[in-house]
Design an enzyme around this catalytic site. Structure first.
Site, mmCIF file in Angstrom:
data_model
loop_
_atom_site.group_PDB
_atom_site.id
_atom_site.type_symbol
_atom_site.label_atom_id
_atom_site.label_comp_id
_atom_site.label_asym_id
_atom_site.label_seq_id
_atom_site.Cartn_x
_atom_site.Cartn_y
_atom_site.Cartn_z
ATOM 1 N N ASP A 169 2.178 15.166 0.651
ATOM 2 C CA ASP A 169 2.634 15.017 2.029
ATOM 3 C C ASP A 169 4.152 15.122 2.162
ATOM 4 O O ASP A 169 4.887 15.130 1.172
ATOM 5 C CB ASP A 169 2.138 13.687 2.627
ATOM 6 C CG ASP A 169 2.270 12.512 1.659
ATOM 7 O OD1 ASP A 169 3.058 12.605 0.701
ATOM 8 O OD2 ASP A 169 1.589 11.509 1.871
ATOM 9 N N HIS A 210 -4.462 3.650 3.416
ATOM 10 C CA HIS A 210 -4.294 5.099 3.536
ATOM 11 C C HIS A 210 -4.083 5.747 2.170
ATOM 12 O O HIS A 210 -3.572 5.138 1.230
ATOM 13 C CB HIS A 210 -3.190 5.475 4.550
ATOM 14 C CG HIS A 210 -1.782 5.262 4.108
ATOM 15 N ND1 HIS A 210 -0.773 4.970 4.993
ATOM 16 C CD2 HIS A 210 -1.178 5.308 2.891
ATOM 17 C CE1 HIS A 210 0.357 4.862 4.331
ATOM 18 N NE2 HIS A 210 0.137 5.058 3.053
ATOM 19 N N ASN A 217 -2.707 -0.381 4.452
ATOM 20 C CA ASN A 217 -3.886 -0.244 5.323
ATOM 21 C C ASN A 217 -4.955 0.648 4.686
ATOM 22 O O ASN A 217 -5.872 1.084 5.363
ATOM 23 C CB ASN A 217 -3.460 0.314 6.686
ATOM 24 C CG ASN A 217 -2.816 1.698 6.567
ATOM 25 O OD1 ASN A 217 -2.746 2.273 5.476
ATOM 26 N ND2 ASN A 217 -2.350 2.227 7.682
HETATM 27 C C1 F6R Z 1 2.988 9.199 -0.796
HETATM 28 C C2 F6R Z 1 1.755 8.893 -0.094
HETATM 29 C C3 F6R Z 1 1.427 7.518 0.377
HETATM 30 C C4 F6R Z 1 1.832 6.413 -0.601
HETATM 31 C C5 F6R Z 1 1.476 5.042 -0.050
HETATM 32 C C6 F6R Z 1 1.959 3.932 -0.964
HETATM 33 O O1 F6R Z 1 3.050 10.561 -1.129
HETATM 34 O O2 F6R Z 1 1.002 9.768 0.132
HETATM 35 O O3 F6R Z 1 0.030 7.430 0.603
HETATM 36 O O4 F6R Z 1 1.187 6.633 -1.814
HETATM 37 O O5 F6R Z 1 2.056 4.880 1.209
HETATM 38 O O6 F6R Z 1 3.352 3.952 -0.989
HETATM 39 P P1 F6R Z 1 4.186 3.084 -2.038
HETATM 40 O O7 F6R Z 1 3.818 3.630 -3.374
HETATM 41 O O8 F6R Z 1 5.611 3.331 -1.703
HETATM 42 O O9 F6R Z 1 3.746 1.675 -1.868
#
Ligand code: F6R
Length: 238
Positions: free
Chosen positions: A67, A132, A130
């Site tokens: 992303d 995702h 959440n």
């Molecule tokens: C990043 C991505 C997000 C992160 C998620 C966790 O490319 O796609 O889904 O993996 O937001 O972020 P962190 O690792 O910063 O807690």
């Protein structure tokens, strides 16, 4: 789904590196799906160390990132393009032409990126508070391909730490591989660290597949390794 619980973030990163190294040894021209954020940084550091000390080469590796924010310049310090260069690509011998980070704000650009992705051998994921994965927020259909998404308040709040803690500076949209795209990977490696991920990890490991917790889709994938540190695993009942 295979679950490994580690003492802390460093151990989580080392375990994740073992999975990565095994793939690179058996397939030096592997196609990797990569993630940004705090979770994979320790893994990337292990990959860089191994490259420098043991000569593991990335010259034939191809990468596709999950992303990117919409409306941010590629060379902005907060772009995921910059993140990947700073945290991995600049310190290994990967050919920049073989690295791909999505970019764009239109459905056409999203479709084009989706169609350009080769068969991914290993997709690396973090998980949002959440639930995702990528920027597939709760409610995203499980078969969706790469698309433009409005970020939820929870995600904007979580990511403001990268934007001087100023919520108004956080982009409100992103381009993201869809859940359907992620699920095409041969193997999925998800790393989770910290107590704020505990609810999402519990839903992913113990809940039923449910579009309100996107990571629960991974229960439908035949080859998933989840590596969570103790804090992220703290709400698991088993
Ligand atoms: C990043 C991505 C997000 C992160 C998620 C966790 O490319 O796609 O889904 O993996 O937001 O972020 P962190 O690792 O910063 O807690």
């Amino acid at each position: 789904m295979k679950l490994i619980v580690t003492e802390n973030y460093d151990e989580m990163s080392k375990e994740a590196f073992k999975v990565m190294k095994e793939l690179l040894e058996s397939k030096p021209n592997a196609v990797l799906g990569l993630a940004t954020g705090s979770s994979p940084v320790g893994l990337y550091q292990n990959m860089i160390k191994d490259h420098k000390e043991n000569g593991t080469s990335y010259k034939d590796v191809h990468t596709y990132n999950l992303d990117e924010y919409v409306g941010i310049d590629r060379n902005d310090p907060q772009s995921y393009y910059t993140f990947m260069n700073e945290n991995l690509f600049k310190d290994v011998d990967i050919n920049p032409e073989n690295t791909h980070v999505p970019y764009g704000s239109t459905d056409e650009e999203a479709k084009k990126y989706d169609e350009s992705i080769e068969k991914v051998d290993l997709q690396l994921l973090g998980i949002g508070r959440n639930g995702h994965i990528g920027f597939n927020e709760p409610g995203t259909p499980f078969d969706q391909r790469t698309h433009i998404v409005d970020l939820t308040e929870s995600t904007i709040e979580a990511n403001k730490r990268f934007f001087d803690n100023d919520i108004t500076k956080v982009p409100t949209q992103a381009i993201t591989m869809g859940i359907g795209t992620v699920m095409d990977a041969g193997k999925i490696l998800l790393v989770a660290s910290g107590e704020d991920k505990a609810d999402a990890v519990k839903a992913m490991v113990e809940g039923e597949p449910d579009i309100n917790w996107p990571a629960t889709v991974l229960q439908n994938h035949p080859d998933v390794v989840v590596i969570a540190d103790k804090a992220a695993a703290s709400k698991l009942s088993k």
